[in-house]
Enzyme design. Structure first.
Site, PDB file in Angstrom:
ATOM      1  N   LYS A  58      92.751 -37.082 -46.404  1.00 54.25           N
ATOM      2  CA  LYS A  58      92.108 -38.052 -45.597  1.00 54.25           C
ATOM      3  C   LYS A  58      90.589 -37.580 -45.757  1.00 54.25           C
ATOM      4  O   LYS A  58      90.458 -36.716 -46.177  1.00 54.25           O
ATOM      5  CB  LYS A  58      92.518 -37.892 -44.239  1.00 54.25           C
ATOM      6  N   ARG A  90      97.874 -35.629 -28.500  1.00 54.31           N
ATOM      7  CA  ARG A  90      97.274 -36.398 -29.084  1.00 54.31           C
ATOM      8  C   ARG A  90      98.000 -37.677 -29.655  1.00 54.31           C
ATOM      9  O   ARG A  90      98.437 -38.309 -28.904  1.00 54.31           O
ATOM     10  CB  ARG A  90      96.411 -35.805 -30.299  1.00 54.31           C
ATOM     11  N   TYR A 101      58.113 -30.869 -40.387  1.00 50.39           N
ATOM     12  CA  TYR A 101      58.097 -31.725 -39.333  1.00 50.39           C
ATOM     13  C   TYR A 101      57.896 -30.650 -37.969  1.00 50.39           C
ATOM     14  O   TYR A 101      58.517 -29.651 -37.996  1.00 50.39           O
ATOM     15  CB  TYR A 101      59.208 -32.557 -38.702  1.00 50.39           C
ATOM     16  N   MET A 146      65.563 -35.306 -43.521  1.00 48.37           N
ATOM     17  CA  MET A 146      66.525 -36.364 -43.695  1.00 48.37           C
ATOM     18  C   MET A 146      66.718 -36.010 -45.077  1.00 48.37           C
ATOM     19  O   MET A 146      68.007 -36.101 -45.374  1.00 48.37           O
ATOM     20  CB  MET A 146      66.219 -37.478 -43.598  1.00 48.37           C
TER      21      MET A 146
END
Length: 348
Positions: free
Chosen positions: A37, A131, A248, A296
């Protein structure tokens, strides 16, 4: 742009992947499937499933029907199970696929009986995690009568905890359930559960993170080997005078003249801001720490005592267990957060 021109890459080791799969099966004394998955935890489900199928894996697990479509057909008649089951919206995809739904609720059971009578399915029963899954009472009530159940599953809540009594409680409940619900096969253990040994193996284990180099329990250390390495390309090398700041927020001040490499890697690539202050790149085995915040798309690393030039590729210190310890992120987050801006290069 084709992948080979991307300035980030994941180097992936198929021999390590297969070795991890084999060790997990041996540890649990049971056949091993594979959870693929989330695009095989970020490594690429198509390539992972092909290599594991070549090694003999015959049971694969995805989360959703969309993941079955992205995966395509599996080789050698391998089976595929969809863990999140069968919503009304999934019926068309499920009926067009040979994958089996994992039925998790009475509504899903009724839906499958009406839509595909006699066709095999899997069933999840909750033994303590609360769950997904039927309750034990629902599973033993006659609700499942008439289903052809290939795999009866449950899921351990605390298998990665060192000494949790929950594991034995769930195992005992599952043993009792196995005697009360007819199914072709039974499966309880994930990666950490497989490390608990043969008592948890049953007919099939469903490892995920350990296949890809994660260390779910202490028993796996020295046996599970690293599958993925990150390399980032140097975009620029620059000299920073003493007293200047980097990045930053001006959170890092050069205490001396510095030479830094600017690398094409950032939090948009899953290299999160938690690495600021403890992340590093490796230059000929030397650890070069980050300087300043993670942006980023960019990081800066201190090249003191090392040498790198524009265009060079540097390995990122990203061993899963130690990176998780340093950042507070889970090994699962570290892998599944890797994005689409990497070349994924399998060694041959």
């Amino acid at each position: 742009m084709t992948q080979e021109f991307l300035p980030l890459r994941l180097d992936l080791d198929p021999q390590a992947l297969v070795a991890n799969w084999r060790w997990l099966g041996e540890r649990a004394a049971a056949p091993a499937g594979a959870a693929i998955k989330a695009d095989a935890y970020g490594l690429g489900a198509v390539e992972v499933s092909r290599r594991l199928a070549d090694a003999g894996c015959r049971d694969f697990f995805v989360a959703t029907w969309a993941e079955t479509e992205a995966l395509g057909s599996l080789p050698f008649g391998a089976g595929l199970s969809v863990l999140h089951g069968l919503r009304e919206e999934d019926l068309a995809a499920a009926l067009a696929s040979r994958a089996r739904p994992v039925l998790n609720s009475p509504a899903m059971v009724a839906r499958w009986k009406a839509a595909a009578p006699g066709r095999p399915c899997d069933v999840m029963v909750d033994t303590g995690m609360n769950r997904l899954g039927l309750t034990v009472e629902e599973a033993c009530s006659g609700l499942l009568d008439g289903l052809e159940i290939d795999l009866l599953l449950s899921h351990l809540a605390c298998a990665d905890e060192p000494d949790s009594p929950m594991n034995e409680r769930q195992r005992a409940r599952f043993v009792d359930l196995r005697g009360r619900v007819a199914a072709k096969r039974h499966s309880l253990a994930n990666s950490a559960g497989a490390c608990l040994g043969p008592a948890y193996g049953f007919d099939l284990i469903r490892p995920g993170i350990a296949l890809y180099g994660g260390i779910p329990r202490a028993e796996a250390r020295g046996h599970i080997v690293r599958v993925v390495r990150i390399e980032a390309q140097v975009l620029q090398v620059r000299d920073v005078p003493a007293g200047d700041t980097i990045g930053y927020g001006a959170t890092f001040t050069a205490e001396r003249p510095m030479r830094v490499a600017i690398l094409n890697l950032g939090y948009a690539d899953g290299y999160l801001r938690a690495f600021a202050g403890n992340g590093a790149a490796l230059v000929n085995g030397r650890r070069c720490p980050l300087a300043g915040r993670v942006s980023m798309d960019l990081i800066a690393v201190d090249l003191t005592g090392a040498d790198a030039a524009e265009g060079d590729w540097l390995e990122i210190d990203y061993a899963l267990e130690s990176a998780a310890d340093r950042t507070g992120l889970s090994q699962y987050e570290l892998l599944t957060g890797l994005g689409s801006r990497y070349q994924r290069r399998w060694k041959e």
